[in-house]
Scaffold this motif. Structure first.
Motif, mmCIF file in Angstrom:
data_model
loop_
_atom_site.group_PDB
_atom_site.id
_atom_site.type_symbol
_atom_site.label_atom_id
_atom_site.label_comp_id
_atom_site.label_asym_id
_atom_site.label_seq_id
_atom_site.Cartn_x
_atom_site.Cartn_y
_atom_site.Cartn_z
ATOM 1 N N GLN A 220 0.775 -1.144 -0.084
ATOM 2 C CA GLN A 220 0.040 -0.136 0.038
ATOM 3 C C GLN A 220 0.756 1.413 -0.086
ATOM 4 N N THR A 221 2.030 1.249 -0.746
ATOM 5 C CA THR A 221 2.880 2.266 -1.012
ATOM 6 C C THR A 221 2.342 2.929 -2.134
ATOM 7 N N MET A 222 1.909 2.230 -3.296
ATOM 8 C CA MET A 222 1.397 2.853 -4.626
ATOM 9 C C MET A 222 0.086 2.167 -4.972
ATOM 10 N N LYS A 223 -0.649 3.018 -5.493
ATOM 11 C CA LYS A 223 -1.850 2.569 -6.249
ATOM 12 C C LYS A 223 -2.222 3.059 -7.611
ATOM 13 N N LYS A 224 -2.393 2.493 -8.614
ATOM 14 C CA LYS A 224 -2.300 2.783 -9.950
ATOM 15 C C LYS A 224 -1.385 3.870 -10.380
ATOM 16 N N GLY A 225 -0.203 3.606 -10.001
ATOM 17 C CA GLY A 225 1.084 4.406 -10.509
ATOM 18 C C GLY A 225 1.377 5.703 -9.740
ATOM 19 N N LYS A 226 0.363 5.895 -8.299
ATOM 20 C CA LYS A 226 0.524 6.801 -7.691
ATOM 21 C C LYS A 226 1.175 6.756 -6.244
ATOM 22 N N PHE A 227 2.226 7.443 -6.015
ATOM 23 C CA PHE A 227 2.778 7.162 -4.639
ATOM 24 C C PHE A 227 1.915 7.576 -3.518
ATOM 25 N N LEU A 228 1.368 6.857 -2.608
ATOM 26 C CA LEU A 228 0.636 7.173 -1.420
ATOM 27 C C LEU A 228 1.358 7.404 -0.146
ATOM 28 N N LEU A 229 1.953 8.702 -0.111
ATOM 29 C CA LEU A 229 2.804 8.972 0.817
ATOM 30 C C LEU A 229 2.380 9.050 2.326
ATOM 31 N N GLU A 230 1.113 9.364 2.425
ATOM 32 C CA GLU A 230 0.325 9.445 3.754
ATOM 33 C C GLU A 230 0.134 8.109 4.414
ATOM 34 N N SER A 231 -0.238 7.149 3.480
ATOM 35 C CA SER A 231 -0.304 5.766 3.808
ATOM 36 C C SER A 231 0.953 5.154 4.191
ATOM 37 N N SER A 232 1.787 5.555 3.682
ATOM 38 C CA SER A 232 3.406 4.790 3.800
ATOM 39 C C SER A 232 3.817 5.439 5.094
ATOM 40 N N LEU A 233 3.564 6.599 5.360
ATOM 41 C CA LEU A 233 4.017 7.265 6.707
ATOM 42 C C LEU A 233 3.386 6.511 7.800
ATOM 43 N N LYS A 234 2.105 6.488 7.525
ATOM 44 C CA LYS A 234 1.330 5.764 8.580
ATOM 45 C C LYS A 234 1.734 4.475 9.020
ATOM 46 N N GLN A 235 2.031 3.742 7.827
ATOM 47 C CA GLN A 235 2.625 2.211 8.045
ATOM 48 C C GLN A 235 3.685 2.149 8.680
ATOM 49 N N VAL A 236 4.723 3.161 8.424
ATOM 50 C CA VAL A 236 6.063 3.557 9.043
ATOM 51 C C VAL A 236 5.849 3.554 10.575
ATOM 52 N N ASP A 237 4.843 4.331 11.019
ATOM 53 C CA ASP A 237 4.546 4.503 12.448
ATOM 54 C C ASP A 237 4.119 3.348 12.916
ATOM 55 N N VAL A 238 3.092 2.686 12.283
ATOM 56 C CA VAL A 238 2.679 1.338 13.297
ATOM 57 C C VAL A 238 3.534 0.237 13.074
ATOM 58 N N LEU A 239 4.095 0.067 11.936
ATOM 59 C CA LEU A 239 4.715 -1.252 11.689
ATOM 60 C C LEU A 239 6.178 -1.560 11.699
ATOM 61 N N MET A 240 6.826 -0.263 11.543
ATOM 62 C CA MET A 240 8.288 -0.512 11.515
ATOM 63 C C MET A 240 9.012 -0.300 12.997
ATOM 64 N N PRO A 241 10.132 -1.062 13.196
ATOM 65 C CA PRO A 241 10.927 -1.019 14.368
ATOM 66 C C PRO A 241 11.261 0.511 14.707
ATOM 67 N N ASP A 242 11.305 0.999 15.728
ATOM 68 C CA ASP A 242 11.873 2.301 16.088
ATOM 69 C C ASP A 242 13.280 2.867 15.341
ATOM 70 N N ASP A 243 14.194 1.639 15.150
ATOM 71 C CA ASP A 243 15.572 2.295 14.790
ATOM 72 C C ASP A 243 15.236 2.550 13.133
ATOM 73 N N TYR A 244 14.338 2.114 12.643
ATOM 74 C CA TYR A 244 14.018 2.527 11.116
ATOM 75 C C TYR A 244 13.258 3.803 10.893
ATOM 76 N N LYS A 245 12.347 3.972 11.896
ATOM 77 C CA LYS A 245 11.618 4.872 11.808
ATOM 78 C C LYS A 245 11.806 6.398 11.021
ATOM 79 N N ASP A 246 12.757 6.883 11.741
ATOM 80 C CA ASP A 246 13.240 8.407 11.009
ATOM 81 C C ASP A 246 14.044 8.256 9.673
ATOM 82 N N ASP A 247 14.687 7.303 9.490
ATOM 83 C CA ASP A 247 15.178 7.182 8.131
ATOM 84 C C ASP A 247 14.133 6.789 7.165
#
Length: 169
Positions: free
Chosen positions: A103-130
């Motif tokens: 859910q980073t892309m949909k029909k050739g469009k970058f879903l920035l907000e969706s991607s940032l939400k997933q980073v906040d929820v799913l990624m380990p803390d060490d990876y989030k800022d990067d």
């Protein structure tokens, strides 16, 4: 083209790929949320469980997308993971399939907000800022690209260059 019938998503060729992709996404999100919420209670290190689960989720996504593109071998997919990204149509479409499942892309469009939400929820803390920084730096990477597969390729190349510990299934 996809259609839903009795809560089952079918694609044009009547395969289960769309349904399996939706189930994988839902299960992966639920596990990540549970890991974050109950990790300390269950004595699970959130970072370890999340990294392991990210790899497992990536394998599931890869297992859904790889059969759609039979010209791509497992070795080529492994090469993409390690940074060797061939400039070929099927490779580009495989990358787009993975990015759409994430859910980073949909029909050739970058879903920035969706991607940032997933980073906040799913990624380990060490990876989030990067990841946040890299995603913001790549927000214009697909602008002006009309072909969905080319857009996915351009986004992956950008993210690989901007995110130090970038992981791709």
């Amino acid at each position: 083209m996809e259609a839903k019938y009795l809560r089952i998503t079918l694609d044009r060729t009547l395969t289960w790929n769309a349904q399996l992709g939706a189930i994988v996404n839902k299960a992966t999100r639920a596990f990540f949320v549970c890991t974050r919420l109950f990790g300390k209670t269950w004595r699970i290190s959130p970072k370890m469980a999340t990294e392991e689960q990210m790899m497992a989720a990536g394998k599931l996504m890869r297992d859904v997308c790889l059969p759609k593109f039979p010209k791509i071998s497992a070795e080529t997919a492994d090469g993409i993971r390690s940074g060797n990204i061939p400039d070929q149509k099927d490779v580009k479409c495989y990358i787009t399939c993975i990015l759409e499942m994430m859910q980073t892309m949909k029909k050739g469009k970058f879903l920035l907000e969706s991607s940032l939400k997933q980073v906040d929820v799913l990624m380990p803390d060490d990876y989030k800022d990067d990841y946040r920084s890299g995603l913001n730096n790549c927000k214009d990477a697909v602008n002006g690209i009309k072909n969905n597969c080319d857009a996915g390729y351009a986004l992956l190349v950008c993210m690989r260059g901007q995110i130090k510990n970038f992981m791709f299934p």
